[in-house]
Design a protein around this motif. Structure first.
Motif, PDB file in Angstrom:
ATOM      1  N   GLY A  67      42.391  39.095  42.019  1.00 32.60           N
ATOM      2  CA  GLY A  67      42.568  39.803  40.400  1.00 32.60           C
ATOM      3  C   GLY A  67      41.989  39.019  39.493  1.00 32.60           C
ATOM      4  O   GLY A  67      42.094  37.082  39.813  1.00 32.60           O
ATOM      5  N   VAL A  68      41.515  38.885  38.818  1.00 33.20           N
ATOM      6  CA  VAL A  68      41.336  38.448  37.273  1.00 33.20           C
ATOM      7  C   VAL A  68      41.006  38.387  35.917  1.00 33.20           C
ATOM      8  O   VAL A  68      41.766  39.597  35.514  1.00 33.20           O
ATOM      9  CB  VAL A  68      39.581  37.709  37.123  1.00 33.20           C
ATOM     10  CG1 VAL A  68      39.212  37.053  35.779  1.00 33.20           C
ATOM     11  CG2 VAL A  68      38.629  37.710  38.439  1.00 33.20           C
ATOM     12  N   ILE A  69      42.683  37.244  36.149  1.00 34.13           N
ATOM     13  CA  ILE A  69      43.371  37.126  34.150  1.00 34.13           C
ATOM     14  C   ILE A  69      42.300  36.841  33.239  1.00 34.13           C
ATOM     15  O   ILE A  69      42.082  35.437  33.257  1.00 34.13           O
ATOM     16  CB  ILE A  69      44.529  36.672  34.323  1.00 34.13           C
ATOM     17  CG1 ILE A  69      45.074  37.485  35.775  1.00 34.13           C
ATOM     18  CG2 ILE A  69      45.239  37.154  32.599  1.00 34.13           C
ATOM     19  CD1 ILE A  69      46.380  37.758  35.575  1.00 34.13           C
ATOM     20  N   GLY A  70      41.994  37.748  31.982  1.00 33.06           N
ATOM     21  CA  GLY A  70      42.199  36.265  30.768  1.00 33.06           C
ATOM     22  C   GLY A  70      40.976  36.790  30.233  1.00 33.06           C
ATOM     23  O   GLY A  70      41.261  37.773  29.785  1.00 33.06           O
ATOM     24  N   PRO A  72      40.144  43.651  40.378  1.00 33.87           N
ATOM     25  CA  PRO A  72      41.154  43.988  39.670  1.00 33.87           C
ATOM     26  C   PRO A  72      40.802  43.276  38.088  1.00 33.87           C
ATOM     27  O   PRO A  72      41.323  41.536  38.572  1.00 33.87           O
ATOM     28  CB  PRO A  72      42.115  43.887  39.525  1.00 33.87           C
ATOM     29  CG  PRO A  72      41.992  44.522  40.813  1.00 33.87           C
ATOM     30  CD  PRO A  72      41.090  43.800  41.627  1.00 33.87           C
ATOM     31  N   ILE A  73      40.612  43.141  37.035  1.00 34.13           N
ATOM     32  CA  ILE A  73      40.494  42.270  36.047  1.00 34.13           C
ATOM     33  C   ILE A  73      41.347  42.734  34.794  1.00 34.13           C
ATOM     34  O   ILE A  73      41.939  43.723  34.386  1.00 34.13           O
ATOM     35  CB  ILE A  73      39.303  42.841  34.702  1.00 34.13           C
ATOM     36  CG1 ILE A  73      38.144  41.761  35.513  1.00 34.13           C
ATOM     37  CG2 ILE A  73      39.563  41.802  33.185  1.00 34.13           C
ATOM     38  CD1 ILE A  73      36.724  42.081  35.349  1.00 34.13           C
ATOM     39  N   LEU A  74      42.268  41.335  34.179  1.00 32.56           N
ATOM     40  CA  LEU A  74      43.301  42.120  33.483  1.00 32.56           C
ATOM     41  C   LEU A  74      42.990  41.151  32.175  1.00 32.56           C
ATOM     42  O   LEU A  74      43.045  40.086  32.332  1.00 32.56           O
ATOM     43  CB  LEU A  74      44.630  41.707  33.845  1.00 32.56           C
ATOM     44  CG  LEU A  74      45.383  42.832  34.434  1.00 32.56           C
ATOM     45  CD1 LEU A  74      44.943  42.978  36.386  1.00 32.56           C
ATOM     46  CD2 LEU A  74      46.961  42.674  34.681  1.00 32.56           C
ATOM     47  N   MET A  75      42.100  41.538  31.224  1.00 35.88           N
ATOM     48  CA  MET A  75      42.110  40.928  29.949  1.00 35.88           C
ATOM     49  C   MET A  75      43.473  40.871  29.416  1.00 35.88           C
ATOM     50  O   MET A  75      44.096  41.220  28.708  1.00 35.88           O
ATOM     51  CB  MET A  75      40.868  41.723  28.509  1.00 35.88           C
ATOM     52  CG  MET A  75      39.471  42.429  30.343  1.00 35.88           C
ATOM     53  SD  MET A  75      38.547  43.165  29.149  1.00 35.88           S
ATOM     54  CE  MET A  75      39.409  44.565  29.187  1.00 35.88           C
ATOM     55  N   THR A  76      42.989  39.665  28.789  1.00 35.15           N
ATOM     56  CA  THR A  76      44.176  39.196  27.766  1.00 35.15           C
ATOM     57  C   THR A  76      43.855  38.727  26.894  1.00 35.15           C
ATOM     58  O   THR A  76      44.643  38.384  25.306  1.00 35.15           O
ATOM     59  CB  THR A  76      45.569  37.661  28.630  1.00 35.15           C
ATOM     60  OG1 THR A  76      44.966  37.008  28.907  1.00 35.15           O
ATOM     61  CG2 THR A  76      46.055  38.614  29.203  1.00 35.15           C
ATOM     62  N   SER A  77      42.899  38.422  26.111  1.00 39.67           N
ATOM     63  CA  SER A  77      41.768  37.877  24.893  1.00 39.67           C
ATOM     64  C   SER A  77      40.858  38.932  24.826  1.00 39.67           C
ATOM     65  O   SER A  77      41.003  39.332  23.355  1.00 39.67           O
ATOM     66  CB  SER A  77      41.688  37.058  25.180  1.00 39.67           C
ATOM     67  OG  SER A  77      41.231  36.626  23.550  1.00 39.67           O
ATOM     68  N   ALA A  78      39.481  38.824  25.398  1.00 37.19           N
ATOM     69  CA  ALA A  78      38.460  39.680  24.625  1.00 37.19           C
ATOM     70  C   ALA A  78      38.891  41.182  24.021  1.00 37.19           C
ATOM     71  O   ALA A  78      39.400  42.173  24.801  1.00 37.19           O
ATOM     72  CB  ALA A  78      37.477  40.419  25.568  1.00 37.19           C
TER      73      ALA A  78
END
Lengths: 442, 291, 311
Positions: free
Chosen positions: A139-142, A162-168
Motif C-alpha cells: 500500500g502507499v501512504i502519504g 491501496p493508497i491512503l492519502m494523509t496530506s493531499a
C-alpha cells in the motif's frame, strides 16, 4: 595569457568546491540513512508479501518483510512537514515490529517503510511511485500534494495498490471513488480534506461573531477549493466575504494585500499557506499597526509547531502571537490513544503534531489492521475490510464515508482551533475541549 | 481610508520600494557598464548576501548592524573571487560568460540549500515596527532600507564621478583598450566592480530579508527587477538608473494594489521585453551600441 | 553505411529490445525521461550549438506545447479546455501542441531576431516566465491534471518515445547535412561573413528557431503525457538549465552530445539517490567545470576518432 599560478589557483578552488559539494552530499545523505529506510534493502525475490508459510512458530524475521510505501517531501519547500510525517509513520511501524510484527494467516512479518520523494515537481513523484511499484509495496501512504496524486494515481490504481492519502486534500480525489468505484476503490484518505479545513475557518468566524471576513491564500487548487467551501458556509450564515486574494506561491511582498485589508477592515482575516511561504505574510501583517489588531486565523499550514512560532517571534517579536490555526487533533483526549501517543512522541521528538505525525501513525494502523483482519494483502479483500474500519486513532475515531474519506465530525475526526498566545498554545474550540477562550489581538 | 489617503500611502510605499530597487539596479548597471557582461549570478549574489546576514545575526549571534557590515564585506570578497577565478577565464566569449554565470547562479543557490536547507528563514531586523505620520503608515524596516539605499547610491555616484578610481572605472566602461593604453588594470577594475556590485546586492538583501523572508531562490525576482530598472534607465547612466528605480517602485506598488499581486510579476517581465524590443536605449539613457 | 551509422542502428535495436530482455519498471521510467530530455536537449543544441544563437527560453515552446496538448486531451473541466467532441489520438495531440508552440515561437521570433547578444538572452528568459505567470493565473499552480495516459501502459509510452527520439535525431541529422545545416553553421562561425557571402541571415535564424521550437514542443508534450499533467513548472529556469547542462556536458554542436549528456544525467538521477536529491548542484558544478576547462564538452576527445567530416 594566463599564468600557471592563476591556472593552479583556479583549479584548486574549483576542485575544493566540487569535492566539497560531493562530500557534502554524501555526508548529508548518510545522516538521512537512519530515518530514510531502504530502497537498498530490496529483499531477494522481490519481497513477496503474500508468503504462504504455514509455520506456526515463526520469528518475525523469517517470514517475508511487508513493505509499506511512503511518499512525502524529502526535498523542496515542505521537507520539514515530510520529516514529521515520516516520524509518525515510523513510530507506528516500530511499535508493530516491537510487538512481534504484523501477524496474520498464521505467520508474523516484519514491517518496513519504503520511503520515496514526492518532490516539488510531478516528474519526481512519478518516478518515485514507479519505484514503489517495483518494490511491490502492499500500500502507499502519504502524498503531500494533490498534484502528485493526480500524476501517479492511474499507474497505482491500475496495479491495484491501496493508497491512503494523509496530506493531499482535494475533495475530488475521494469523489472519484463515488464516480468510478471499480477503478478508484483503492483510494482512501486519513486526515482532513479541503472541506473540513474550510469548516474550521467557518467555526472560527462564528466563534468571534464576525460580520465579515477577508481571505488570502496561495494560488493552489486546494486553496481555491477551501475558499470556495468557506464561501458557501459563510453565505449560509450571513457572514459577508469582502474578497479573496490568491497570491503566487513565490510571492514575498504582501504590502498591497495588507493595504487592501486595512482599507476594508473586515472582522477577521482567514489565510491558507501550506508552508513557510506564509511567514512573510504574517510578519508583514503583524508589522502593520492597523492590521495587527484584526483577528487572523489560518486553515492548516505550518502554524502547529512551536519551533515555527518561536522562530517567528524571535525574528519579529509578537509576529506569531494571537494567531489561530484550524488543525487536526491536538494534545486533547480525542480518543484514549491521543494523549499516550503525544506523550511518547514528545519524548522522542520534543513536540507532538497530530496533523502530521498523528495522521500518518493512524494511516499505518488502519492499513496494517486491515491486513490483519482480512488475513491477506490481496488488494480487493483489503478494500472491503478498509471500508469497514472503525478504529480509535490518534487523530480521532476513524470511520470512512462512502467516498473513502474519514468522517470529519464531532466524535470522529475532529479539527479543533488552537491559539498561540505568547509562545504557548491553547485549544479554544470546540467547547468540550477548550482550555480557554479566544483572546483578541490587542 | 479616504481615496486621497490611500493614494498618498501608495506613493509613500512606492518611493520606499523604488529606493531599494535603485540600489539593486545600480549594482547591475556597474556590471553591465564596466564588464559588459550579462551576469546571471547577480540574483544569487543577492541571496548570498541575505544568507550572510542571516548567518552573522542568527547563527553567530552578532548584533544586527554589525551583521549587515560583515555581510557587505563577505559579499564584496565573493564578488572579487568570482570575477578573478571564474569569469576572467572565459571573458573572451560572451556566450560562455552567460552560461558560466548561469551555472554559478544555480550552484550558489544549491549550495545555500545544502547548507541552510530550503526552508524559508525568519531573520531578525535592525529595527522593527512602523510609525504613523499624518495618517500614513511608514514601515520602519522599509524606511531604513530606503534611507540606506539612497545614501549608498549617492556615495557611489560621488565615488564614480569624483574619485580617481571612479574615473578609472568610467574609462574601462567606455573603452577597455583605451583603459589598457592608459595603464589601467582592467582586471583589477573588474574585480573591484563585481565586488562593489555584490556588496550593493547584499545590502539590499540584508535589509529586506527580515521583512520579506529568505529562501535560496529569493534572488531571481530581484534580478529581474534590477534588469528592468537598468534597461528603463539606460544601461550607461547611473543617475538614470536611480530615477528609473523610483518610477518602477511606484508602478509596482500601484499595479499590485489595483490589479493584484500576480500582475506585478507579469508587469516586470512585460516591461523588460517591451523596452528591449522597442527602445533598447531605455527611457533616459544614451544609445548603447554594444548590446 | 559507415561505422557511426552502424553504431546508431545497433543501439536503436538494443533499445527496442530492452522492455523484453531487461524489463524493470524503474528502467522504463528512467528511459522515458531520457527520451524527453534527449529531444529537448537536441532542440537547444540546434539553435545554440549549431546556429550559435544563445537563447535561454527553450522552455517556452516546451511548456506551451505541453499545455496545448493537455487542453486537447484532458477530462478535467478546466478553463480553455478544447472540446472537439471526439477523442483525439495522442499522436495528433502531440503534433498539434508542437505546431502551436512553433507558431507562437515564430511570432515572437520576429521582434526577437532584431536584438542580439545580451538583450536576446534577457528577452528569451523573460518569455517563458511571463507565460508561466499567466498560466498560473488561469490554471493555478498545479496546471492541468488528468491528462489521460497517452496509452494504456508505460511500455507503449516507452516505445512511442523511442520512435519519436529516433525520428527527431534522424531528421536533425538529415537537416544538418543539407545546405540548410551548412548555413546554420556559417551563421554560427561568423555572422558578418555569412551575410556578406549572400546568406539571408534573418531567414535562416528564423528557420533554426522554428525547427528547434518544434522539437522542444514534441519533448514538452511527451513529458506531459508521462506525468499525466501539464505543470507550470515546465517553464522554469531549472528545466532550461538541465537541458543546457546535458548539451554542454555531452558536447555542444554535436549530434551525439545531447544524447550522451541526457543519458548520463537522467541515469545518474534515476539510479543514484544522492544525485537525484542534489541534481541541480551537481549539474551546475559540471557545467562550470566544463565551461572553464573543456568548452567542447566531454565527448570531444572521443568524437575526434570518428570524425571524418564535421557534423
Amino acid at each position: 595569457m594566463k599564468s600557471a599560478v592563476s591556472n593552479i589557483v583556479t583549479a584548486a578552488i574549483v576542485i575544493v568546491v566540487l569535492v566539497g559539494s560531493v562530500a557534502g552530499t554524501y555526508y548529508a545523505t548518510s545522516g538521512q540513512a537512519q530515518t530514510v529506510t531502504i530502497r537498498s534493502t530490496i529483499t531477494q525475490g522481490g519481497g513477496g508479501a503474500t508468503s504462504t508459510v504455514t509455520n506456526t512458530v515463526t520469528a518475525a524475521s523469517q517470514a517475508a518483510e511487508i513493505k509499506i510505501g511512503f511518499i512525502t517531501s524529502l526535498t523542496g519547500v515542505a521537507t520539514d512537514v515530510g520529516k514529521q510525517m515520516i516520524q509518525g509513520a515510523q513510530y507506528a511501524v516500530d511499535q508493530i515490529n516491537n510487538g512481534g510484527g504484523l501477524c496474520y494467516a498464521g505467520s508474523c512479518h516484519k514491517v518496513s517503510l519504503d520511503i520515496v520523494d514526492n518532490g516539488d515537481t510531478t516528474d519526481i513523484a512519478v518516478v518515485s511511485a514507479n519505484k514503489l511499484l517495483q518494490d511491490q509495496v502492499v500500500g502507499v501512504i502519504g502524498f503531500l500534494y494533490t498534484g502528485s496524486v493526480f500524476a501517479t494515481q492511474t499507474a497505482l490504481m491500475s496495479h491495484k495498490v491501496p493508497i491512503l492519502m494523509t496530506s493531499a486534500s482535494a475533495v475530488q480525489l475521494t469523489n472519484q471513488v463515488l464516480t468510478n468505484y471499480s477503478q478508484f476503490k483503492y483510494m482512501f484518505r486519513v486526515g482532513s480534506n479541503d472541506s473540513g479545513l474550510a469548516y474550521t475557518g467557518f467555526s472560527f468566524l462564528q466563534l468571534i461573531n464576525a460580520k465579515s471576513f477577508y481571505a488570502i491564500a496561495e494560488d493552489f487548487q486546494y486553496a481555491h477549493y477551501e475558499m470556495g467551501f468557506l464561501g458557501n458556509f459563510t453565505k449560509s450564515a450571513n457572514i459577508q466575504s469582502l474578497g479573496v486574494d490568491f497570491t503566487p506561491f513565490s510571492a514575498t511582498d504582501y504590502s498591497s494585500e495588507i493595504l487592501k485589508i486595512v482599507n476594508l477592515h473586515p472582522s477577521a482575516v482567514v489565510g491558507s499557506f501550506s508552508g513557510d511561504n506564509g511567514f512573510a505574510f504574517l510578519k508583514q501583517y503583524k508589522a502593520d499597526p492597523v492590521a495587527s489588531h484584526i483577528p487572523i486565523m489560518f486553515l492548516g499550514g505550518p502554524w502547529g509547531s512551536k519551533s515555527t512560532i518561536d522562530t517567528l517571534n524571535s525574528a519579529q517579536p509578537g509576529s506569531a502571537d494571537y494567531i489561530v490555526d484550524g488543525t487536526l487533533g491536538w494534545n486533547i483526549p480525542l480518543t484514549k490513544l491521543t494523549s499516550p501517543f503525544c506523550q511518547a512522541i514528545e519524548k522522542t521528538f520534543s513536540f507532538c503534531n497530530i496533523g502530521t505525525q498523528g495522521v500518518n501513525y493512524d494511516a499505518v494502523q488502519v492499513l496494517t489492521n486491515a491486513i490483519r483482519t482480512a488475513g491477506t494483502t490481496d488488494p480487493d479483500a483489503l478494500v472491503k475490510v478498509l471500508e469497514q474500519t472503525d478504529l480509535a486513532g490518534a487523530s480521532g475515531r476513524l470511520v470512512f464515508t462512502a467516498a473513502h474519506q474519514v468522517l470529519l465530525a464531532p466524535g470522529f475526526t475532529q479539527l479543533p482551533l488552537i491559539e498561540w498566545i505568547k509562545g504557548s498554545v491553547y485549544v479554544i474550540y470546540p467547547p468540550n475541549f477548550a482550555q480557554q477562550a479566544y483572546v483578541r489581538p490587542p | 481610508m479616504t481615496d486621497l489617503a490611500l493614494i498618498a500611502q501608495l506613493i509613500v510605499n512606492g518611493l520606499m520600494a523604488g529606493g531599494t530597487y535603485a540600489i539593486l539596479a545600480i549594482g547591475l548597471s556597474l556590471i553591465f557598464g564596466v564588464m559588459n557582461v550579462l551576469n546571471v549570478s547577480y540574483g544569487a549574489l543577492y541571496a548570498l548576501g541575505g544568507y550572510f546576514g542571516y548567518t552573522f545575526s542568527v547563527l553567530l549571534g552578532q548584533p544586527p548592524l554589525a551583521s549587515l557590515f560583515l555581510a557587505m564585506i563577505a559579499s564584496f570578497g565573493i564578488g572579487v573571487l568570482i570575477e578573478r577565478f571564474a569569469i576572467e577565464r572565459v571573458k573572451g566569449n560572451v556566450n560562455s560568460v552567460i552560461l558560466l554565470t548561469f551555472g554559478l547562479a544555480i550552484l550558489i543557490e544549491q549550495l545555500i540549500t545544502l547548507i541552510y536547507s530550503g526552508s524559508y528563514q525568519a531573520v531578525p531586523g535592525i529595527i522593527q515596527g512602523a510609525i504613523v505620520i499624518g495618517g500614513i503608515t511608514v514601515n520602519l524596516p522599509r524606511f531604513m532600507a530606503f534611507v540606506v539605499s539612497v545614501a549608498l547610491s549617492l556615495l557611489l555616484i560621488v565615488f564614480v564621478y569624483r574619485t580617481k578610481i571612479g574615473s578609472a572605472i568610467r574609462v574601462v566602461a567606455f573603452d577597455q583598450e583605451l583603459a589598457l593604453l592608459r595603464g589601467i588594470s582592467v582586471r583589477r577594475i573588474s574585480m573591484l566592480t563585481l565586488g562593489i556590485s555584490s556588496m550593493l546586492a547584499a545590502t539590499a538583501a540584508a535589509l529586506l530579508a527580515p521583512l520579506l523572508s529568505l529562501y535560496p531562490a529569493v534572488g531571481w525576482n530581484p534580478l529581474l527587477i534590477a534588469f528592468v530598472v537598468v534597461v528603463l534607465g539606460g544601461m550607461g547612466s547611473l543617475g538614470g538608473t536611480v530615477i528609473a528605480g523610483v518610477i518602477y517602485g511606484l508602478v509596482d506598488v500601484f499595479t499590485g494594489f489595483y490589479l493584484g499581486s500576480e500582475w506585478r510579476q507579469i508587469t516586470v517581465l512585460l516591461v523588460i521585453v517591451a523596452v528591449l524590443l522597442l527602445r533598447p536605449q531605455g527611457i533616459l539613457g544614451k544609445v548603447v551600441e554594444r548590446v | 553505411m559507415n561505422s557511426r551509422q552502424a553504431i546508431a542502428v545497433v543501439l536503436s535495436a538494443i533499445f527496442f529490445t530492452i522492455p523484453v530482455i531487461a524489463y524493470s519498471i524503474l528502467l522504463i521510467n528512467v528511459l522515458i525521461l531520457f527520451f524527453a530530455f534527449a529531444i529537448f536537449a537536441a532542440s537547444w543544441d540546434l539553435i545554440f550549438g549549431y546556429t550559435g544563437q544563445l537563447t535561454l527560453g527553450q522552455t517556452f515552446p516546451y511548456g506551451l506545447s505541453g499545455f496545448v496538448s493537455a487542453l486537447l486531451v484532458t477530462n478535467y473541466p478546466v478553463p480553455w479546455k478544447i472540446n472537439l467532441g471526439f477523442n483525439i489520438s495522442p499522436i495528433a495531440a502531440l503534433l498539434i501542441g508542437a505546431l502551436a508552440a512553433t507558431l507562437a515561437s515564430s511570432v515572437l521570433a520576429f521582434p526577437a531576431l532584431r536584438v542580439k547578444g545580451n538583450s536576446l538572452v534577457i528577452v528569451s528568459v523573460a518569455t517563458p516566465l511571463i507565460v508561466q505567470q499567466l498560466f498560473i493565473k488561469i490554471w493555478g499552480e498545479e496546471g492541468i491534471p488528468q491528462v489521460s495516459h497517452l496509452v494504456q501502459d508505460t511500455v507503449q509510452l516507452y516505445y512511442f518515445g523511442l520512435v519519436l527520439t529516433i525520428l527527431v535525431y534522424l531528421s536533425l541529422y538529415w537537416i544538418l547535412r543539407t545546405s540548410i545545416g551548412l548555413r546554420f553553421r556559417a551563421i554560427r562561425e561568423d555572422e558578418l561573413a555569412a551575410q556578406t557571402s549572400g546568406i539571408n541571415i534573418v531567414r535562416y535564424k528564423f528557420l533554426a528557431y522554428s525547427i528547434s521550437s518544434f522539437y522542444a514542443g514534441l519533448a514538452g508534450s511527451y513529458f506531459t503525457f508521462f506525468t499525466s499533467h501539464a505543470d507550470p513548472t515546465m517553464f522554469s529556469l531549472s528545466v532550461m538549465f538541465q537541458g543546457a547542462s546535458m548539451v554542454l556536458v555531452g558536447g555542444l554542436g554535436t549530434l551525439v552530445g545531447p544524447l550522451v549528456g541526457a543519458f548520463l544525467l537522467t541515469f545518474a538521477s534515476g539510479y543514484l539517490e544522492y544525485v537525484s536529491t542534489y541534481r541541480l548542484l551537481l549539474y551546475a558544478a559540471a557545467v562550470i567545470i566544463i565551461i572553464m576547462f573543456l568548452p567542447k564538452g566531454l565527448m570531444h576527445p572521443f568524437l575526434e576518432r570518428f570524425r571524418r567530416k564535421a557534423v
